[in-house]
Design a protein around this motif. Structure first.
Motif, short mmCIF file in Angstrom:
data_model
loop_
_atom_site.label_atom_id
_atom_site.label_comp_id
_atom_site.label_asym_id
_atom_site.label_seq_id
_atom_site.Cartn_x
_atom_site.Cartn_y
_atom_site.Cartn_z
N TRP A 228 4.82 5.44 -3.35
CA TRP A 228 3.58 6.18 -3.55
C TRP A 228 3.17 6.94 -2.30
N TYR B 259 3.22 1.88 -7.43
CA TYR B 259 2.05 1.86 -6.55
C TYR B 259 2.35 1.20 -5.21
N ALA C 209 6.88 9.30 -7.91
CA ALA C 209 6.68 7.85 -7.98
C ALA C 209 6.39 7.39 -9.40
N GLN D 46 3.41 1.23 -1.40
CA GLN D 46 3.27 2.25 -0.37
C GLN D 46 4.61 2.72 0.17
N TYR E 127 4.83 3.25 -12.96
CA TYR E 127 4.09 3.79 -11.82
C TYR E 127 4.38 2.91 -10.61
N PRO F 18 4.47 10.80 -3.79
CA PRO F 18 3.73 10.41 -5.00
C PRO F 18 4.11 11.22 -6.23
#
Length: 448
Positions: free
Chosen positions: A142, A63, A149, A65, A61, A146
């Motif tokens: 993300w 995370y 991502a 930005q 994942y 997203p």
């Protein structure tokens, strides 16, 4: 007696505090002041027991930005705690099989103590896929995308424990993107992940789940920067170029850079290894693969306009899903942005001074290699805030710019284009009454 300097205003004091904190932390730790909570989390879910091990789904994942992983993609590695092997995989593959000579009939997918896993390519047969796989290792950020991502693969592990008490967590996780830059912590057991059925009426959960957190450091990724910033304005003819040797200096070694007007340009680019991760850049004073130019273009009564141009000097790479992160106090008053996507990041909560910009899909989301098409540009329209707006002392220029998550080298503040000296305007205003009197006297003498 020396004059006491004026006290810092609250915004100035906060900005100074942030700059000092960044200078102290950025040199040693994987900390990004514009994305303080950004990381890549690896989630390992044990879903099924087998006679000699288990089946797990491993997910990445992103995370972060604005920092993403582009082609040729991520590479995830670890060290087994015991003598585990990988019987089979879906959605990913080990780069090396290792020594599986002791297996006579059923040959494992990988027997290495320290396997490295890569994503499968788009177009993989459906019976080898799982959800969120097969993107060639591309992992978008993300904030920008997203839906893409997340990456996942399924692994069947043998010669391992078959209960929660006998399974051992792997050690020494590594994440390459595809080069260095990420540092991963130890795996930590967490509450088992819960999964919901499509109708939302039933919940199942993993037998075991552990997480690994990986953070990025630009200093770990490469010793030299990868981008720089140049500045210009309508009120000053000076163009402030990127600082000399921002990303390195030209040397006498052949192949260190390529002249843009060389008649042998095409042959040089083709001869060099395009699969290499090292950039092949155009010969410039800054030697950066990417240059971001900020031009203060127009001043209106209630608004002001900026033009941003991103130029690729790298002959070896197209930048897909590129993005910029720019810090300037006027982003709180952004009115219109042309031909780029925009998202406010607000890393400090109440202060809206950081913007993420990226290309529009199928229009300018791909930054081509160095050459006539190797640039993208946009214009931003800001509304003036009478309490803060000024063109003096370089206020109209950005405080910081990132390209694809890497901090770009800014020119020194004393080199910024400043407003022209106002003495000529002051002198004209002082002479205006005398000019009017002289004109009146001349008129009377002619028509008297």
């Amino acid at each position: 007696m020396a004059r006491r300097p004026p006290p810092l205003l609250l915004p100035d004091a906060l900005a100074l505090l942030v700059v000092v904190a960044f200078s102290l932390v950025a040199s040693s730790e994987a900390y990004d002041p514009l994305d303080p909570n950004g990381n890549i989390t690896i989630k390992w879910d044990v879903l099924q027991w087998t006679p000699d091990g288990y089946v797990a789904v491993v997910s990445l994942y992103n995370y972060q930005q604005y920092r993403h992983i582009q082609s040729p993609g991520w590479k995830l590695g670890w060290v087994w705690a015991k003598k585990e092997i990988i019987w089979a995989m879906n959605g990913g593959q080990a780069t090396e099989q290792g020594d599986c000579s002791k297996f006579k009939s059923n040959i494992p997918h990988c027997c290495k103590k320290n396997p490295e896993i890569v994503d499968l390519l788009p177009g993989t047969p459906y019976n080898m896929q799982i959800a969120n796989c097969c993107k060639g290792g591309v992992l978008n950020s993300w904030a920008q995308d997203p839906a893409n991502a997340v990456a996942s693969f399924q692994v069947s592990v043998g010669q391992a424990g078959t209960t929660n008490k006998t399974v051992r967590v792997p050690r020494n996780f590594t994440l390459k993107s595809p080069g260095p830059g990420y540092t991963c912590g130890s795996a930590k057991l967490v509450r088992p992940t819960k999964f919901f059925s499509q109708d939302g009426r039933r919940t199942t959960q993993a037998h075991m789940t552990w997480n690994v957190t990986c953070t990025y450091s630009q200093i770990v990724a490469q010793r030299s920067p990868t981008c720089c910033v140049s500045l210009s304005s309508f009120y000053n003819d000076t163009i402030v170029n990127c600082p000399t040797c921002s990303c390195g200096c030209q040397d006498n070694k052949p192949g260190s850079c390529v002249e843009g007007n060389s008649p042998y340009l095409a042959s040089v680019v083709n001869v060099n290894n395009k699969d290499s991760l090292a950039p092949l850049v155009q010969c410039t004073s800054h030697m950066c693969p990417i240059r971001v130019h900020w031009h203060v273009k127009v001043n209106y009564r209630e608004y002001w306009r900026v033009k941003i141009t991103v130029t690729n000097f790298n002959y070896r790479m197209n930048y897909s899903q590129w993005n910029l992160v720019t810090q300037h106090p006027s982003f709180d008053n952004l009115t219109t942005i042309f031909s780029f996507n925009y998202k406010s990041l607000n890393p400090y909560g109440v202060i809206n001074d950081t913007a993420m910009l990226w290309g529009i899909k199928y229009y300018n989301d791909l930054l081509m290699t160095a050459g006539p098409d190797g640039n993208v540009q946009s214009e931003l329209l800001f509304k003036k805030d009478p309490n803060t707006f000024t063109f003096q002392k370089g206020w109209a220029f950005p405080r910081r710019i990132y390209f694809n998550g890497d901090n770009c080298v800014m020119p020194p503040p004393d080199a910024y284009p400043w407003l022209p000296n106002a003495s000529s305007r002051v002198m004209s205003s002082l002479l205006l009454p005398f000019t009017a009197v002289w004109t009146a006297l001349t008129f009377l003498m002619v028509y008297a």
